[in-house]
Design a protein around this motif. Structure first.
Motif, PDB file in Angstrom:
ATOM      1  N   GLU A 209       0.822  -1.208   0.000  1.00 25.80           N
ATOM      2  CA  GLU A 209       0.000   0.000   0.000  1.00 25.80           C
ATOM      3  C   GLU A 209       0.856   1.258   0.000  1.00 25.80           C
ATOM      4  O   GLU A 209       0.469   2.287  -0.583  1.00 25.80           O
ATOM      5  CB  GLU A 209      -0.944  -0.010   1.201  1.00 25.80           C
ATOM      6  CG  GLU A 209      -2.051  -1.033   1.070  1.00 25.80           C
ATOM      7  CD  GLU A 209      -3.210  -0.802   2.019  1.00 25.80           C
ATOM      8  OE1 GLU A 209      -4.357  -1.067   1.620  1.00 25.80           O
ATOM      9  OE2 GLU A 209      -2.959  -0.343   3.157  1.00 25.80           O
TER      10      GLU A 209
ATOM     11  N   ARG B 128      -3.934  -0.215  -2.966  1.00 29.34           N
ATOM     12  CA  ARG B 128      -4.824  -0.369  -1.816  1.00 29.34           C
ATOM     13  C   ARG B 128      -5.368  -1.792  -1.818  1.00 29.34           C
ATOM     14  O   ARG B 128      -5.709  -2.353  -2.862  1.00 29.34           O
ATOM     15  CB  ARG B 128      -5.965   0.646  -1.857  1.00 29.34           C
ATOM     16  CG  ARG B 128      -6.838   0.581  -3.093  1.00 29.34           C
ATOM     17  CD  ARG B 128      -7.897   1.683  -3.099  1.00 29.34           C
ATOM     18  NE  ARG B 128      -8.659   1.692  -4.347  1.00 29.34           N
ATOM     19  CZ  ARG B 128      -9.726   0.937  -4.572  1.00 29.34           C
ATOM     20  NH1 ARG B 128     -10.172   0.138  -3.630  1.00 29.34           N
ATOM     21  NH2 ARG B 128     -10.360   1.002  -5.732  1.00 29.34           N
ATOM     22  N   LEU B 129      -5.422  -2.380  -0.662  1.00 32.41           N
ATOM     23  CA  LEU B 129      -5.930  -3.738  -0.524  1.00 32.41           C
ATOM     24  C   LEU B 129      -7.434  -3.759  -0.739  1.00 32.41           C
ATOM     25  O   LEU B 129      -8.164  -2.975  -0.135  1.00 32.41           O
ATOM     26  CB  LEU B 129      -5.603  -4.277   0.871  1.00 32.41           C
ATOM     27  CG  LEU B 129      -6.053  -5.705   1.161  1.00 32.41           C
ATOM     28  CD1 LEU B 129      -5.225  -6.698   0.347  1.00 32.41           C
ATOM     29  CD2 LEU B 129      -5.919  -6.006   2.653  1.00 32.41           C
TER      30      LEU B 129
ATOM     31  N   PHE C 187      -4.888  -6.381  -4.727  1.00 32.48           N
ATOM     32  CA  PHE C 187      -4.709  -4.927  -4.602  1.00 32.48           C
ATOM     33  C   PHE C 187      -5.157  -4.233  -5.887  1.00 32.48           C
ATOM     34  O   PHE C 187      -5.026  -4.771  -6.982  1.00 32.48           O
ATOM     35  CB  PHE C 187      -3.238  -4.574  -4.377  1.00 32.48           C
ATOM     36  CG  PHE C 187      -2.669  -5.097  -3.077  1.00 32.48           C
ATOM     37  CD1 PHE C 187      -2.648  -4.291  -1.955  1.00 32.48           C
ATOM     38  CD2 PHE C 187      -2.138  -6.369  -2.992  1.00 32.48           C
ATOM     39  CE1 PHE C 187      -2.107  -4.755  -0.751  1.00 32.48           C
ATOM     40  CE2 PHE C 187      -1.591  -6.857  -1.819  1.00 32.48           C
ATOM     41  CZ  PHE C 187      -1.577  -6.042  -0.683  1.00 32.48           C
TER      42      PHE C 187
ATOM     43  N   ARG D  43      -4.171   2.952  -6.405  1.00 29.13           N
ATOM     44  CA  ARG D  43      -4.869   4.053  -5.720  1.00 29.13           C
ATOM     45  C   ARG D  43      -4.312   5.393  -6.210  1.00 29.13           C
ATOM     46  O   ARG D  43      -3.336   5.449  -6.923  1.00 29.13           O
ATOM     47  CB  ARG D  43      -4.696   3.925  -4.206  1.00 29.13           C
ATOM     48  CG  ARG D  43      -3.242   4.028  -3.703  1.00 29.13           C
ATOM     49  CD  ARG D  43      -3.221   4.125  -2.183  1.00 29.13           C
ATOM     50  NE  ARG D  43      -1.861   4.090  -1.651  1.00 29.13           N
ATOM     51  CZ  ARG D  43      -1.053   5.143  -1.605  1.00 29.13           C
ATOM     52  NH1 ARG D  43      -1.463   6.308  -2.050  1.00 29.13           N
ATOM     53  NH2 ARG D  43       0.170   5.028  -1.117  1.00 29.13           N
TER      54      ARG D  43
END
Length: 278
Positions: free
Chosen positions: A219, A224-225, A275, A278
């Protein structure tokens, strides 16, 4: 029949990129005849013994990989997933082998990976029967400009423990992020240490990493997970072996010492993570 996909779920409140639909938490090869055909192919006869531990159908379904996609495989090594993905993606899809950035490697590593772009396609052609010119390969500091932003999925299978101590996370995750489409996804499988494992055991050299550390590191590099799966979990693995993950099959580095014990445990407990950019 392979085991059902266990506890594969989006995180509460997590949103997948636009155009990527969530899938049911249970999916088997019965629902995907193309995958069933690939896994039964005679070219995989030597690979098939590990299906019970690697769960390829369920893992790739969790990563939302489908025929026709462009998928890049990081450090594909001996081609275990190559022999699944090349035929599964089909004529309308594209499999790409990617190696670490040469500029981030020490001299010995640069020598090892310098010819990856020519060596891997030839090897993959032999493994799959698909022409080498249909299986491109690049190190991540030599990705063609026209490939950036064009990849649907990237997978990193049990390599984060090499990337972390090898100082490859910054260079390689940045390059991977640049390759992915805006709605592209990164799938990671990694040997899982106990949550309370000390730092001395989880810096990569023992093969195990804490799940929380892997998530935080990825991250921090622009992702982002969005989901976790327990499909590759193995509760029999205590993940505290003095000789690391290689104590267990398939390596069995202790050879005949307690061999039956380690074979009964099986391969390592593994996190399986998804993931988005982002």
């Amino acid at each position: 029949m392979l085991p059902l996909l266990a506890a594969a779920a989006l995180l509460p409140g997590a949103l997948l990129p636009s155009g990527v639909a969530a899938q049911p938490a249970t999916q088997t090869t019965a629902a995907d005849p193309q995958m069933a055909k690939v896994l039964a192919d005679p070219r995989r006869d030597k690979d098939r013994a590990r299906d019970a531990w690697r769960h390829p159908a369920e893992t790739l379904a969790f990563f939302r990989i489908k025929p026709g996609m462009t998928v890049a495989d990081y450090m594909p090594s001996g081609g275990w997933y190559t022999r699944v993905l090349v035929p599964y993606l089909g004529d309308g899809g594209r499999y790409i082998g990617i190696g670490p950035s040469l500029t981030a490697l020490p001299e010995a590593g640069r020598q090892r990976w310098a010819d990856f772009g020519t060596r891997f396609p030839a090897n993959a052609a032999g493994w799959t029967g698909v022409a080498a010119d249909r299986i491109p390969a690049f190190t991540l500091d030599a990705v063609p400009a026209d490939l950036k932003g064009k990849v649907d999925r990237v997978i990193i299978m049990r390599e984060v423990h090499n990337m972390w101590p090898g100082n490859l996370l910054y260079s390689d995750l940045a390059a991977i992020r640049a390759m992915l489409k805006e709605d592209g996804l990164l799938g990671i499988e990694e040997h899982r240490a106990r949550p309370d494992a000390p730092a001395s055991y989880t810096l990569g050299t023992m093969g195990y990493m804490r799940e929380a550390d892997v998530i935080a590191l990825v991250e921090a590099h622009g992702f982002r997970l969005v989901g976790k799966s327990e499909v590759n979990a193995n509760p029999k693995d205590s993940a505290n072996w003095p000789d690391g993950v290689w104590t267990l099959p398939p390596s069995l580095t202790l050879k005949d010492k307690d061999r039956e014990k380690y074979q009964a445990i099986g391969e390592s407990d593994r996190m399986t993570l998804l993931f988005a950019k982002r």
